[in-house]
Design an enzyme around this catalytic site. Sequence first.
Site, short mmCIF file in Angstrom:
data_model
loop_
_atom_site.label_atom_id
_atom_site.label_comp_id
_atom_site.label_asym_id
_atom_site.label_seq_id
_atom_site.Cartn_x
_atom_site.Cartn_y
_atom_site.Cartn_z
N ILE A 30 6.67 -5.90 5.11
CA ILE A 30 5.67 -6.38 6.08
C ILE A 30 4.40 -6.83 5.38
CG2 ILE A 30 4.22 -5.79 8.05
CD1 ILE A 30 6.29 -3.71 8.84
N GLY A 38 -1.04 -3.91 0.28
CA GLY A 38 -2.49 -3.74 0.22
C GLY A 38 -2.85 -3.04 -1.05
N GLY A 39 -4.09 -2.65 -1.13
CA GLY A 39 -4.59 -2.01 -2.34
C GLY A 39 -3.88 -0.70 -2.61
N MET A 40 -3.36 -0.06 -1.56
CA MET A 40 -2.82 1.26 -1.75
C MET A 40 -1.31 1.32 -1.83
SD MET A 40 -5.15 3.83 0.38
CE MET A 40 -3.79 4.95 0.45
N GLY A 41 -0.65 0.32 -1.27
CA GLY A 41 0.79 0.42 -1.29
C GLY A 41 1.44 -0.72 -0.54
N VAL A 45 4.02 -1.91 2.72
CA VAL A 45 4.52 -1.49 4.03
C VAL A 45 5.83 -2.23 4.31
CG1 VAL A 45 4.02 -1.30 6.48
CG2 VAL A 45 2.16 -1.13 4.82
N LYS A 55 5.11 3.14 5.08
CA LYS A 55 4.09 2.82 4.09
C LYS A 55 4.35 3.69 2.88
CE LYS A 55 -0.89 2.25 3.59
NZ LYS A 55 -2.14 2.14 4.35
N ASP A 101 -13.14 1.63 7.35
CA ASP A 101 -12.66 0.32 6.91
C ASP A 101 -12.26 -0.53 8.11
OD1 ASP A 101 -12.01 -1.66 5.08
OD2 ASP A 101 -9.98 -0.91 4.74
#
Lengths: 809, 190
Positions: free
Chosen positions: A95, A98-101, A103, A120, A213
């Site tokens: 999908i 992002g900065g963290m992982g 999805v 995620k 955020d």
Amino acid sequence: MNIKDWRRANELFEEVLDLPEEEQKAWLDQTCSDQPSIREEIERRLKADAAAEARNFLAEPVIPSRTLSTGEPSPVLADSAKPDHFGPYRVLGEIGRGGMGVVYAAQRVDDTFHRKVAVKVMAAGSGDDELARRLRTERRILALLEHPNIARIYDGGTTEDGRPYFVMEHVIGVPIDEYCSAHRLSIRQRVTLIRRVCAAVDYAHRNLVIHRDLKPSNILITEEGDVKLLDFGLAKVLENEDQRERISEATVPWRQRLTLNYASPEQLRGQAVSTASDVYSLGVILFLLLTGTHPRSFEGLSPWEAEQKIGSDPPPRASVRAKSRNPIAHPVAEESIKIGRQLEGDLDAIVLKALRFDPNARYRSADQFAEDLNRYLSALPVAARRGTFRYRLGKLLQRHSLAAATTAVVLVLGIALTVSSVFSANRLSQSQTRLLEEQAKLERTQSFLLGVFQQAGPYVAEGVPLTLREAVDAQAERLSDSFGAPPEVYAATLTTLGWVYFELGSLDQALDLHERALAVRQESSLSDGALAGILDGIAAALREQWQFDRADQMSSEALELHRRSEENPPGLLRSLNHRVKLFCLQKNWDLADPLTVEAMELVRIRFDDNDPESAIALVQRGQVLKHLGRRDDARQLYQEAEALFARIYGPRHPILAPLYNNLGVIEEEAERFHSAEKYWRRSDAQYATAFGDDFYDRVIPLTHLGRLLHHTGAVERAETALRTSLEVAVRSPALGPRHEIAYWGRSAVALGALLAATGRCSEVEALLGTKVEEWRIRSKNPLIGEAQALLEDCRAILENAIPENFEPK
Amino acid sequence: MTTHVSTEVTDLLLAWRNGRQEALAELMEFVYSRLLRIGGAYLKDERADHTLDAAALVHECYLRLVQQERVRWQDRAHFFAVAARLMRRVLLDHARRRESLKRGSEIAKIPLDEAMDSFPIRQPQLIALDQALHDLEAKDSQLSELVVLRYFGGMRKEEVSEVLGISSATVSRRWRTARAWLFEYLSEDG
């Protein structure tokens, strides 16, 4: 080449750069005719300059300055392989990242309903403890929150290679801003939508979670029109009820992930974050939905630059932005203006309250924000604009449209009793009662002021019109007792008159009246707002008497009361302006700085564009910025103030003269000499038109002008200006000996410098010779030092010049 | 970060602004050691998803070392000026170490080196430029200072103007003098 010549060459090189290329050679021929080595050095410099430019030599800093992301999620983490499954969930596709992982869309293998979920997971190979910790925190936070407008968490686990993941509701939707444009939602519909977002955020807040955020890409609207809040990846659980936290050192790198355009000032500064920080982001989003733009764009800025910008440039009103919107994006200009009109007033105020720099001045929570949006939607007075009588009356009429026509007539007649009978049919609410009280107070004050002018009329004063001053005095005498008015009205009248005396320059009388107003407190309690107004009056008078310490104390108390009562925004602005003036007089720019920012916020929030206090706030902010080195910003504010003053008082008003003078100074510093000259000439003309040719303040722009012209080599015009200035100073009837140095002296020293420079030393002696001794006894004005040095030079030249056949031994 | 660290840096910064020149040297030493550590960690932490730039690195350093409530933005400009000088030192040290490595000398690498090798520094003979700046400083220290602030610190005209106490128009003109002189100097050399 010796160092002196080398420096000289550099100086001339810098001068020649300003000239058009075709004039450079002639200029050099003339200037360096007798110094061929310097000339040669300059030529080489010019050649090197052109070559350096052509090759981009040192054009970029050693480390190319690329700034941090301003909106887009960070680019891909190294993780290209799509996993097959997470636990019992089969992966269907990716999908987003992002900065963290990453999805993924997935489906539970054993789910007979084939329900789609989102998974995620931390990006493979990142191996970062901090990331893993954040992902687990997000999982924990989502588990706390169960709300229809927040994406729900179902499950969680760890991959075979040890990466944490969690499974959540699969939301199909579009970001809120895209949704609004795609469905061409009206202003009201957009407000309604944001109100629902507020409700979801408030739910999180009540569970002690701050999102940190919020931005359109994290707020999706589903096909059914439901709001879904996503991505609590930066969210924070408050440890306790005091709703504040300090970002620990460990989280500082996460600031990098902030989306600058939506981050609150305290986030940009790495300071304590509270629920009010989310309110700020919601305010930015609302602004975006209403105008299609961000209040301030931080495109291409570093967090540092963004922080600086956010701290000193209050956001614009949404209505103003909507009206001035880029015609390409919004081809129908009329449409923009129509939307702009809808935003004027309440929505402007609501957005700006959410965007206040000081978190304490914002809505305390998303709930309060939603509440005010509700009030807007039901045409109730909004908290953001609490205050003026006229505003609340307007709102009342808006709601009671049947009664409106009657009320209008009644108001014209000014019969308060009838007003109350109109509304007595309804049960009088508390606010309506207050409204009537204020109406009564207003009328009392009006009739008193009317009294002043009746006193001044020829009939009353036996055929001889009184001066304004005499009329005020006569009316003041009648105020020896409370003329049967209620205490609060009596106090208001006394303090109004106190301000009149203040404006007339009678500080003792002003103080007396304000203090009498204060004494009313002993008999009856005064509201915080009324009390604050009186203290402001006392502080201003004390300030003008140079009693800075006492003035400081009074004005600080007044400001505190204004802030607390929130009942009188115009009073708050005036209070701020006076306090700023107090600090400016003492050249304490650091203390003035935050107050001017606050005043500017008020100016932008309030809608009374006819209030001179707004213009004063602009001027004072400009003054502070100028002293903080932000000359261009200062100039812009001065120009805005100029337009405002001209609208309020007309373009010929003398209040513009000092403003033009200040603009001249700024232009000179920016080395825009032509423009500086223009401003000073206008300033001078403005004074002369308003107060006559002999008005002493003409000296100020005229001396500036003279010095400038002298330095730019227009000696004759300089001399004319300075001689005019000197004449004004001599003729001006208002000037006593105390002001001689400041006015006559200022002109004389400038003229003296010009005379000395043009070799007329004996004239300098004649002009200043006797005066300087006299001044030195009386004053420490730095001008005197300048005059003395000038005089000594001239005397030395005169002495040396006398023996023509003088020969050194 | 412990409180006393930020207090110390803040105090030094204020002392420097108030005219105590020795404070600058102390500040430099202190911030330098920190900059190396933070810089190394910064570069190691951030993978492909973050770009390093001088301003961001220095900003990070600033956030960690300075109590922001106590300093004005002018002080911040001064801090950045300190940092610009440090960038020059960090980069120079790096360049020299690399030179020695080429010559086969044994010099310990520091964590920052590896990271630095991987990002695109524009180094027009960094060591030669440094030498030129030394010579320029002897002639006109304002000119060399200006180059350090703009080129090594990535500072903007307005910020340089604040630190040097000259108008930004003057900054532009003086910059062209410095650039022209350096260009000529380095062309002669090469």
